[in-house]
Every structure is written in C-alpha cells, then in structure tokens.
Write a protein that holds these residues in place. Structure first.
Motif, PDB file in Angstrom:
ATOM      1  N   UNK A 178     -11.742   8.634  -3.302  1.00 45.35           N
ATOM      2  CA  UNK A 178     -10.389   9.125  -3.056  1.00 45.35           C
ATOM      3  C   UNK A 178      -9.433   8.641  -4.126  1.00 45.35           C
ATOM      4  N   UNK A 179      -8.378   9.401  -4.357  1.00 41.54           N
ATOM      5  CA  UNK A 179      -7.381   9.026  -5.350  1.00 41.54           C
ATOM      6  C   UNK A 179      -6.544   7.871  -4.797  1.00 41.54           C
ATOM      7  N   UNK A 180      -6.600   6.698  -5.444  1.00 44.80           N
ATOM      8  CA  UNK A 180      -5.868   5.537  -4.905  1.00 44.80           C
ATOM      9  C   UNK A 180      -4.363   5.748  -4.816  1.00 44.80           C
ATOM     10  N   UNK A 181      -3.814   6.639  -5.627  1.00 47.86           N
ATOM     11  CA  UNK A 181      -2.373   6.889  -5.579  1.00 47.86           C
ATOM     12  C   UNK A 181      -1.959   7.609  -4.303  1.00 47.86           C
ATOM     13  N   UNK A 182      -2.932   8.139  -3.556  1.00 42.73           N
ATOM     14  CA  UNK A 182      -2.630   8.860  -2.325  1.00 42.73           C
ATOM     15  C   UNK A 182      -3.317   8.211  -1.118  1.00 42.73           C
ATOM     16  N   UNK A 183      -3.568   6.912  -1.226  1.00 40.45           N
ATOM     17  CA  UNK A 183      -4.144   6.147  -0.117  1.00 40.45           C
ATOM     18  C   UNK A 183      -3.263   4.934   0.194  1.00 40.45           C
ATOM     19  N   UNK A 184      -1.977   5.149   0.446  1.00 43.57           N
ATOM     20  CA  UNK A 184      -1.045   4.022   0.560  1.00 43.57           C
ATOM     21  C   UNK A 184      -1.274   3.122   1.766  1.00 43.57           C
ATOM     22  N   UNK A 185      -1.799   3.684   2.857  1.00 42.45           N
ATOM     23  CA  UNK A 185      -2.022   2.876   4.056  1.00 42.45           C
ATOM     24  C   UNK A 185      -3.326   2.100   3.946  1.00 42.45           C
ATOM     25  N   UNK A 186      -4.408   2.775   3.541  1.00 36.96           N
ATOM     26  CA  UNK A 186      -5.704   2.114   3.410  1.00 36.96           C
ATOM     27  C   UNK A 186      -5.638   0.954   2.427  1.00 36.96           C
ATOM     28  N   UNK A 187      -4.995   1.175   1.291  1.00 43.77           N
ATOM     29  CA  UNK A 187      -4.913   0.115   0.279  1.00 43.77           C
ATOM     30  C   UNK A 187      -4.051  -1.037   0.780  1.00 43.77           C
ATOM     31  N   UNK A 188      -2.950  -0.715   1.470  1.00 43.12           N
ATOM     32  CA  UNK A 188      -2.098  -1.776   2.013  1.00 43.12           C
ATOM     33  C   UNK A 188      -2.886  -2.645   2.993  1.00 43.12           C
ATOM     34  N   UNK A 189      -3.709  -2.010   3.826  1.00 41.40           N
ATOM     35  CA  UNK A 189      -4.507  -2.773   4.787  1.00 41.40           C
ATOM     36  C   UNK A 189      -5.550  -3.635   4.080  1.00 41.40           C
ATOM     37  N   UNK A 295       4.445  15.693   7.631  1.00 41.13           N
ATOM     38  CA  UNK A 295       3.911  16.481   6.521  1.00 41.13           C
ATOM     39  C   UNK A 295       3.774  15.598   5.282  1.00 41.13           C
ATOM     40  N   UNK A 296       2.805  15.913   4.454  1.00 37.98           N
ATOM     41  CA  UNK A 296       2.613  15.147   3.221  1.00 37.98           C
ATOM     42  C   UNK A 296       3.862  15.160   2.346  1.00 37.98           C
ATOM     43  N   UNK A 297       4.565  16.279   2.347  1.00 35.66           N
ATOM     44  CA  UNK A 297       5.737  16.420   1.478  1.00 35.66           C
ATOM     45  C   UNK A 297       6.967  15.713   2.021  1.00 35.66           C
ATOM     46  N   UNK A 298       6.896  15.204   3.251  1.00 36.00           N
ATOM     47  CA  UNK A 298       8.054  14.549   3.865  1.00 36.00           C
ATOM     48  C   UNK A 298       7.626  13.260   4.554  1.00 36.00           C
ATOM     49  N   UNK A 299       7.148  12.308   3.757  1.00 35.92           N
ATOM     50  CA  UNK A 299       6.795  11.001   4.282  1.00 35.92           C
ATOM     51  C   UNK A 299       5.316  10.717   4.375  1.00 35.92           C
ATOM     52  N   UNK A 300       4.477  11.734   4.187  1.00 35.83           N
ATOM     53  CA  UNK A 300       3.034  11.505   4.217  1.00 35.83           C
ATOM     54  C   UNK A 300       2.523  10.902   2.925  1.00 35.83           C
ATOM     55  N   UNK A 301       2.956  11.464   1.792  1.00 34.01           N
ATOM     56  CA  UNK A 301       2.611  10.924   0.483  1.00 34.01           C
ATOM     57  C   UNK A 301       3.695   9.951   0.023  1.00 34.01           C
ATOM     58  N   UNK A 302       3.254   8.872  -0.612  1.00 35.37           N
ATOM     59  CA  UNK A 302       4.212   7.899  -1.140  1.00 35.37           C
ATOM     60  C   UNK A 302       4.616   8.326  -2.556  1.00 35.37           C
ATOM     61  N   UNK A 303       5.507   9.295  -2.634  1.00 37.75           N
ATOM     62  CA  UNK A 303       5.961   9.833  -3.920  1.00 37.75           C
ATOM     63  C   UNK A 303       6.606   8.732  -4.764  1.00 37.75           C
ATOM     64  N   UNK A 304       7.253   7.780  -4.113  1.00 41.83           N
ATOM     65  CA  UNK A 304       7.980   6.742  -4.831  1.00 41.83           C
ATOM     66  C   UNK A 304       7.062   5.795  -5.593  1.00 41.83           C
ATOM     67  N   UNK A 305       5.760   5.803  -5.269  1.00 36.72           N
ATOM     68  CA  UNK A 305       4.803   4.962  -5.991  1.00 36.72           C
ATOM     69  C   UNK A 305       4.162   5.686  -7.168  1.00 36.72           C
ATOM     70  N   UNK A 306       4.431   6.987  -7.322  1.00 33.43           N
ATOM     71  CA  UNK A 306       3.778   7.755  -8.385  1.00 33.43           C
ATOM     72  C   UNK A 306       4.329   7.454  -9.765  1.00 33.43           C
ATOM     73  N   UNK A 307       5.623   7.163  -9.850  1.00 34.52           N
ATOM     74  CA  UNK A 307       6.237   6.871 -11.144  1.00 34.52           C
ATOM     75  C   UNK A 307       5.852   7.931 -12.175  1.00 34.52           C
ATOM     76  N   UNK A 308       5.324   7.471 -13.318  1.00 30.98           N
ATOM     77  CA  UNK A 308       5.033   8.375 -14.423  1.00 30.98           C
ATOM     78  C   UNK A 308       3.830   9.255 -14.222  1.00 30.98           C
ATOM     79  N   UNK A 309       3.104   9.100 -13.121  1.00 32.54           N
ATOM     80  CA  UNK A 309       1.958   9.964 -12.838  1.00 32.54           C
ATOM     81  C   UNK A 309       2.376  11.259 -12.173  1.00 32.54           C
TER      82      UNK A 309
END
Length: 456
Positions: A178-189, A295-309
C-alpha cells in the motif's frame, strides 16, 4: 515610462507584501476560512465572460458533453499559445449545493501535478549551489541526517539514495503493501503516535522497512519519494516547504494564488471548489483516527501530509503561468535556466523525467494528477499550445482518467477553427475588454455582451 512605473510598483508590492496587513480582517469576514489567497492573482483580472466566444462554442460543447458523460460537477480549463493565455473558463459548479458556478478564479487540488512544482524547487536549490542532484539524502553524510527524525534505517541501501533517485522515482520504495502516504491511521498505530501520521512519521516508517530494489536500478512511482524531497527543500533552504516554494518559485513566476491544501471541506480557501466523488464511492474511516466514516476527499485522506507529492491547490490559469516560467521559451521570463529545464525534461532510458510524468524529444511534456475528488492534467504540446484542465469530481477510472481528459481535449481543440489573437495575461488587454463593454453599454443603455476589444 508607463511600463517602468508599473514594474517599480510590482516589485514594491512583492517586497512589502501588503496582503499580510489585511489577512486577519478578511478571515473575520469569511467566517475564519483560511485566507492565504494573495491580493494580485493573475485571474483576478478577468472572468469567464472573456472566453465566452463564438469561435470556441464547439469546444465548450465538447467539454460539457464530456462532463455529462462522466458526471463531473465542475471543471476549469486554460489554454496558452506561444506563451500567451488565449482562453480560460470554468464549467459547471464549484459548489453545486450552493449553486456557485465555476469561474476562472476558483482553485482546485491538483494532486500529483504538485510534483512538478517540487522538482522546480529542487532545481532552484541546485542553481543556487546549495544542493546537488548527486547528494545523498540519508545516512551520516546525508541531507536528512537527524537521527531523532530519520533513524534507525532498516536497509543500509537507503544511505545510497540520491536526490536524483527520488526525482526519477528510483529511490527503491514500492507500494506492495500500500502507498504509505495514504495509510495515515495504520502507520500512526505502528509508530505509536496519534493519528493521522504526519510526513515525518511516514518517512520514519518507510525507513524502518526494507527497500523494494536497490536505488537507481529500477523505477517505481513513489509519492513518498516526493514527500522526502519536500523535507530536503526545508532542510537546505531553512524555510518551511510552502514558504520556500512560494517565495522562490511561484511568486517570481507570477503565481499568487497557489497554496497547500487542507483535509476538510470546512477548511477550504474561500475561492476553492468543493470536491465530489463518484456516486458509488466508499466511505472510509476518518484519517484522524475517529470511528467516523467519511469520504476520502473530505477527511479520509490526509491531504495535509502530502506536501510536494500532491498537496497543492491552483487554478489552470496559474498553472500555465507557472509552466510558462519553466519552459525555456523566450516569450516569458523563466525562473529556471535553460540547463535546468533540459535536465528536467531530458528523456532517460528506463527512468521518469524530473517532476514531469512524460516527455519526448519532439517537445511534448505532460503531468497528470488524481485524488479522490479531483483529476488534473497539464500538457505542453510541440505545436506551441499548452493547456491545463482540472475537475472537482473523481470517478472509478482513477489515475487513468487524465488520459481520457487528454483525448477529450484533442477533440475539443480540433473543433476550433480560429483561435483569438490575444493575451489574457496582459493587463492592457483586460482593460481594453472592460472599456469596450462600458462603451457598448453606454451606447445601448443596457448591459453589454462580452466583446473582443479588437472589434471595437
């Protein structure tokens, strides 16, 4: 003399940044919605009506049919020819529920088109002599050698990753789990930190795993590689990523309304579109770890962690302004040297170009981006045309959708037999347009229909 005065005023504005003095006041008026939008954005000079032309009606019809076919709520298009902005228009709704029509001043998440901005930032540091593409990123001699943030390293091959490896997606990172940039909960745990995992935590996590291949020996598209490059920029420049990019890349390019995005609909910039997903889109757990389905577009994805990606928001018009400043074309002053542009666009066997998704020796360059709620495509063509098209709606085709946008744009542009000879980047043209409307309004005693100033 007139242009000399305008140039002096421009640099005074950039130097003193008067928008900083009224940002707080605007925030109160806009119910505390983030107000990082600067005062002199290019598209503030004109609106949709400037491109409401007889010559482009068939283009409009092609785009509208495409939007209907794919159930796209809103979209925006800008077209440039030989460095001149000749067309810019919004379609559909920026916010359907509140009946807000999309106009040229609306900004969108641009997803992985952000990587092109990051690559330009890296090349600016290379030009400044503070960074080399051969510099190592990790390890004792690496740029990111802070052992509290980026250690321990599981795979010693990581100490050989170079800046160029990351730019070309050859750092050795894969998405097999899985793409680590889109696994904010699993990685935090796994890293025992509160959700969502921030970018530093994500980087530390991938460093605690083995690489998929030896750096430089293969290519695998990597969002986390460009996340790491964002931290490289911060370390070398001494500024936060967004500030450096705005000060050193975007503002010098004439782009004043490009910013890092936020996760939630309620935190949108005041001129940012609302995002929509396909009708059968799944809800997922909120990235902040709460047991709430969103929804992923409204709080599901951590867009704020993407930065330059993949974290930037922009309008198509300003994307073309940015493109015109990194294309080695003399029609508009570049912010990078021709040598840097050649390095970014050079075709290298079995590797991706720097920032761009694809380039060829004929002069075609393109960069796409997709996220839940948006699809973006930026293209420079060998025939002198450049265009940017962004939607505020995603669909089931995901990263393949920009290719459908590309096909649609080829059909739409082919339906225009004669393009207007003008430059919407030119304030004098916009003034002539407005003067022409007022002249016709005075003559007819009614609201004037948009007219081409050359016909007045």
């Amino acid at each position: 003399m007139k242009y000399t005065i305008l140039i002096i005023l421009f640099f005074l504005v950039i130097s003193f940044r008067p928008w900083n003095f009224f940002t707080k006041e605007i925030q109160v008026e806009k119910d505390s919605i983030p107000q990082d939008t600067l005062a002199v954005a290019v598209h503030d000079l004109f609106t949709n009506e400037y491109s409401d032309l007889i010559e482009t009606k068939r283009l409009d019809q092609t785009i509208e049919r495409f939007m209907d076919q794919w159930e796209i709520k809103g979209a925006s298009l800008a077209i440039m020819k030989d460095g001149k902005l000749i067309y810019s228009k919004g379609y559909g709704y920026a916010d359907e529920e509140n009946e807000v029509k999309t106009d040229v001043n609306h900004i969108f998440r641009i997803a992985s088109v952000s990587k092109l901005i990051t690559a330009a930032g890296i090349m600016k540091l290379v030009e400044n002599g503070t960074l080399s593409l051969d510099d190592k990123v990790f390890g004792e001699e690496g740029i990111l050698n802070d052992t509290t943030l980026y250690a321990p390293v599981k795979d010693k091959r990581m100490n050989h990753i170079t800046v160029e490896n990351l730019l070309r997606h050859q750092g050795g990172f894969t998405n097999r789990a899985g793409d680590p940039m889109f696994c904010p909960i699993d990685i935090a745990e796994k890293m025992n930190v509160p959700a969502p995992a921030d970018l530093n935590t994500i980087i530390k996590f991938v460093l605690s795993r083995r690489l998929g291949f030896t750096p430089g020996t293969s290519t695998c598209y990597s969002n986390v590689g460009y996340g790491i490059l964002s931290k490289v920029i911060e370390k070398i420049s001494g500024k936060n990523y967004e500030e450096f990019i705005q000060d050193s890349i975007l503002i010098p390019a004439g782009c004043y309304d490009m910013h890092l995005a936020h996760n939630l609909d309620k935190d949108r910039y005041f001129n940012e579109v609302k995002y929509y997903e396909q009708s059968d889109a799944d809800l997922i757990r909120s990235c902040d770890g709460r047991d709430t389905l969103v929804y992923r577009s409204n709080g599901g994805n951590n867009i704020e962690a993407l930065y330059g990606a993949g974290g930037w928001v922009a309008s198509p018009t300003e994307l073309l302004r940015f493109l015109s400043a990194i294309d080695a074309n003399d029609s508009y002053p570049d912010i990078l040297t021709k040598e840097s542009v050649e390095i970014m666009t050079k075709c290298v066997k079995n590797a991706l170009p720097l920032g761009w998704m694809n380039t060829n020796n004929q002069g075609d360059w393109w960069r796409s981006g997709t996220l839940a709620g948006t699809s973006a495509m930026l293209k420079r063509q060998r025939d002198g045309f450049c265009w940017a098209f962004i939607t505020n709606t995603s669909n089931w085709t995901g990263p393949r959708f920009p290719h459908k946008i590309e096909g649609m744009m080829a059909r739409a542009m082919d339906r225009v037999k004669e393009w207007p000879d003008r430059n919407l980047f030119d304030p004098d043209y916009c003034k002539a347009f407005e003067d022409g409307k007022k002249l016709l309004a005075n003559e007819k005693g009614v609201q004037a229909h948009p007219v081409h100033p050359d016909n007045i």
